[in-house]
Design a protein around this motif. Structure first.
Motif, mmCIF file in Angstrom:
data_model
loop_
_atom_site.group_PDB
_atom_site.id
_atom_site.type_symbol
_atom_site.label_atom_id
_atom_site.label_comp_id
_atom_site.label_asym_id
_atom_site.label_seq_id
_atom_site.Cartn_x
_atom_site.Cartn_y
_atom_site.Cartn_z
ATOM 1 N N PRO A 34 0.828 -1.217 0.000
ATOM 2 C CA PRO A 34 0.000 0.000 0.000
ATOM 3 C C PRO A 34 0.858 1.263 0.000
ATOM 4 C CG PRO A 34 -0.697 -1.536 1.722
ATOM 5 C CD PRO A 34 0.638 -2.015 1.231
ATOM 6 N N PHE A 35 0.390 2.254 -0.727
ATOM 7 C CA PHE A 35 0.961 3.599 -0.724
ATOM 8 C C PHE A 35 -0.186 4.533 -0.378
ATOM 9 C CE2 PHE A 35 2.216 7.636 -2.626
ATOM 10 C CZ PHE A 35 3.541 7.745 -2.239
ATOM 11 N N HIS A 36 -0.111 5.135 0.814
ATOM 12 C CA HIS A 36 -1.229 5.932 1.337
ATOM 13 C C HIS A 36 -2.525 5.127 1.303
ATOM 14 C CE1 HIS A 36 1.085 9.564 1.918
ATOM 15 N NE2 HIS A 36 1.476 9.562 0.649
ATOM 16 N N GLY A 37 -2.423 3.852 1.718
ATOM 17 C CA GLY A 37 -3.604 3.022 1.890
ATOM 18 C C GLY A 37 -4.092 2.292 0.656
ATOM 19 N N GLU A 38 -3.456 2.507 -0.495
ATOM 20 C CA GLU A 38 -3.896 1.860 -1.726
ATOM 21 C C GLU A 38 -2.734 1.101 -2.356
ATOM 22 O OE1 GLU A 38 -6.135 2.995 -5.946
ATOM 23 O OE2 GLU A 38 -5.172 4.568 -4.752
ATOM 24 N N PRO A 39 -2.908 -0.197 -2.673
ATOM 25 C CA PRO A 39 -1.806 -0.938 -3.291
ATOM 26 C C PRO A 39 -1.320 -0.255 -4.562
ATOM 27 C CG PRO A 39 -3.577 -2.420 -2.663
ATOM 28 C CD PRO A 39 -4.108 -1.037 -2.487
ATOM 29 N N LEU A 40 -0.022 -0.321 -4.790
ATOM 30 C CA LEU A 40 0.540 0.321 -5.971
ATOM 31 C C LEU A 40 -0.113 -0.176 -7.255
ATOM 32 C CD1 LEU A 40 4.362 0.510 -5.169
ATOM 33 C CD2 LEU A 40 2.713 2.391 -5.211
ATOM 34 N N VAL A 41 -0.428 -1.465 -7.333
ATOM 35 C CA VAL A 41 -1.042 -1.982 -8.555
ATOM 36 C C VAL A 41 -2.410 -1.354 -8.775
ATOM 37 C CG1 VAL A 41 -2.070 -4.015 -7.449
ATOM 38 C CG2 VAL A 41 -1.568 -4.036 -9.911
ATOM 39 N N PRO A 106 5.328 1.207 -15.254
ATOM 40 C CA PRO A 106 5.791 0.362 -14.150
ATOM 41 C C PRO A 106 4.894 0.567 -12.931
ATOM 42 C CG PRO A 106 7.578 1.674 -15.089
ATOM 43 C CD PRO A 106 6.289 2.253 -15.596
ATOM 44 N N VAL A 107 4.766 -0.465 -12.142
ATOM 45 C CA VAL A 107 3.890 -0.385 -10.969
ATOM 46 C C VAL A 107 4.436 0.566 -9.913
ATOM 47 C CG1 VAL A 107 4.903 -2.267 -9.598
ATOM 48 C CG2 VAL A 107 2.434 -1.847 -9.497
ATOM 49 N N ASP A 108 5.742 0.836 -9.949
ATOM 50 C CA ASP A 108 6.363 1.627 -8.882
ATOM 51 C C ASP A 108 6.699 3.052 -9.312
ATOM 52 O OD1 ASP A 108 8.356 0.997 -10.658
ATOM 53 O OD2 ASP A 108 9.749 0.207 -9.175
ATOM 54 N N GLY A 182 7.590 14.866 -11.600
ATOM 55 C CA GLY A 182 6.809 13.677 -11.901
ATOM 56 C C GLY A 182 7.703 12.462 -12.053
ATOM 57 N N PHE A 183 7.077 11.361 -12.467
ATOM 58 C CA PHE A 183 7.802 10.109 -12.668
ATOM 59 C C PHE A 183 8.592 9.733 -11.408
ATOM 60 C CE2 PHE A 183 7.100 12.001 -16.812
ATOM 61 C CZ PHE A 183 6.629 10.945 -17.570
ATOM 62 N N LEU A 184 7.905 9.739 -10.282
ATOM 63 C CA LEU A 184 8.513 9.397 -9.000
ATOM 64 C C LEU A 184 8.648 7.888 -8.893
ATOM 65 C CD1 LEU A 184 9.444 10.094 -6.094
ATOM 66 C CD2 LEU A 184 7.028 9.999 -5.433
ATOM 67 N N ASN A 185 9.878 7.395 -8.825
ATOM 68 C CA ASN A 185 10.138 5.962 -8.802
ATOM 69 C C ASN A 185 10.372 5.486 -7.369
ATOM 70 O OD1 ASN A 185 11.478 3.341 -9.171
ATOM 71 N ND2 ASN A 185 11.445 3.889 -11.325
ATOM 72 N N LEU A 186 9.655 4.440 -6.967
ATOM 73 C CA LEU A 186 9.775 3.880 -5.619
ATOM 74 C C LEU A 186 10.574 2.582 -5.673
ATOM 75 C CD1 LEU A 186 6.138 4.429 -4.303
ATOM 76 C CD2 LEU A 186 8.150 5.837 -3.873
ATOM 77 N N ASN A 187 11.857 2.705 -5.902
ATOM 78 C CA ASN A 187 12.717 1.529 -6.007
ATOM 79 C C ASN A 187 13.258 1.080 -4.661
ATOM 80 O OD1 ASN A 187 12.936 0.406 -8.611
ATOM 81 N ND2 ASN A 187 14.150 2.131 -9.313
ATOM 82 N N THR A 188 13.849 1.990 -3.925
ATOM 83 C CA THR A 188 14.579 1.668 -2.706
ATOM 84 C C THR A 188 13.846 2.192 -1.474
ATOM 85 O OG1 THR A 188 15.838 3.735 -2.692
ATOM 86 C CG2 THR A 188 16.716 1.918 -4.040
ATOM 87 N N PRO A 189 14.224 1.723 -0.279
ATOM 88 C CA PRO A 189 13.634 2.300 0.936
ATOM 89 C C PRO A 189 13.805 3.816 1.008
ATOM 90 C CG PRO A 189 14.773 0.266 1.460
ATOM 91 C CD PRO A 189 15.089 0.559 0.019
ATOM 92 N N GLU A 190 14.928 4.323 0.511
ATOM 93 C CA GLU A 190 15.150 5.771 0.524
ATOM 94 C C GLU A 190 14.127 6.490 -0.349
ATOM 95 O OE1 GLU A 190 17.529 3.470 0.105
ATOM 96 O OE2 GLU A 190 18.394 3.691 2.119
#
Length: 200
Positions: A34-41, A106-108, A182-190
């Motif tokens: 979840p990202f803010h309560g909603e799954p990324l997919v 991409p999902v992330d 834009g195009f914010l990528n959520l790859n790593t914990p950072e």
């Protein structure tokens, strides 16, 4: 005014999530986090519907039952083995889609532009994909691919090619410049922390 061509949407969610600590079937499957309560997919599928996708496909190599709640799930083509990169998911979708065009995200990747599909469609043609580019560099997996790109992609994969940017160059893909954030990528914990969300 001519009606915009119909297209299928593809969410790339077939990776290992290794940069989030996943190992095979253990650890988080990023697309289901979840990202803010909603799954990324779910966020990615909603975005593709808002762009105008009539059919939703999801490239995933595990948890097919959970991903299947959001769209039709496609595993990587078995002759190449699993977890061989996102181009396999794109190839499978080009083969399975009911339309002549495939919009891929991409999902992330979050904060995608509202005019992504329209601008990529204006740049692509029946033989050449189009992909997004910003001042930070290319985003080769935010792309629109025509059905006509499929034979060259299958040939690329059979020759051992796996890098998306290299395939796009070989396919004569057109880059479309998007200005601003834009195009914010959520790859790593950072990346998750920078987005204001604790990493999974």
């Amino acid at each position: 005014m001519a009606e915009a061509p119909a297209f299928t949407g593809l969410v790339l969610a077939g990776g290992r999530s290794s940069r989030l600590g996943a190992d095979g079937d253990s650890g988080p499957d990023k697309g289901l986090v979840p990202f803010h309560g909603e799954p990324l997919v779910s966020r990615a599928c909603r975005y593709l519907r808002e762009q105008g996708a009539g059919t939703l496909l999801i490239s995933a190599n595990r948890h097919a039952d959970q991903y299947g709640r959001h769209g039709r799930v496609l595993a990587d083509p078995p002759q190449f083995g699993a977890f061989q990169g996102p181009l396999l998911g794109i190839a499978a979708a080009l083969q399975a889609m009911p339309d002549d065009w495939l919009l891929v995200v991409p999902v992330d990747v979050l904060d995608l532009p509202a005019d992504l599909a329209a601008r990529l469609m204006a740049a692509a043609d029946a033989a050449h994909p189009a992909y997004a580019r910003t001042v930070d560099g290319p985003h080769p997996l935010c792309l629109l691919a025509p059905r006509g790109a499929a034979p060259g992609l299958w040939s690329w994969l059979a020759d051992g090619g796996r890098k998306a940017q290299a395939w796009l160059a070989r396919a004569g893909a057109r880059a479309v410049d998007f200005d601003g954030a834009g195009f914010l990528n959520l790859n790593t914990p950072e990346d998750w922390r920078r987005a204001g969300v604790p990493p999974p």
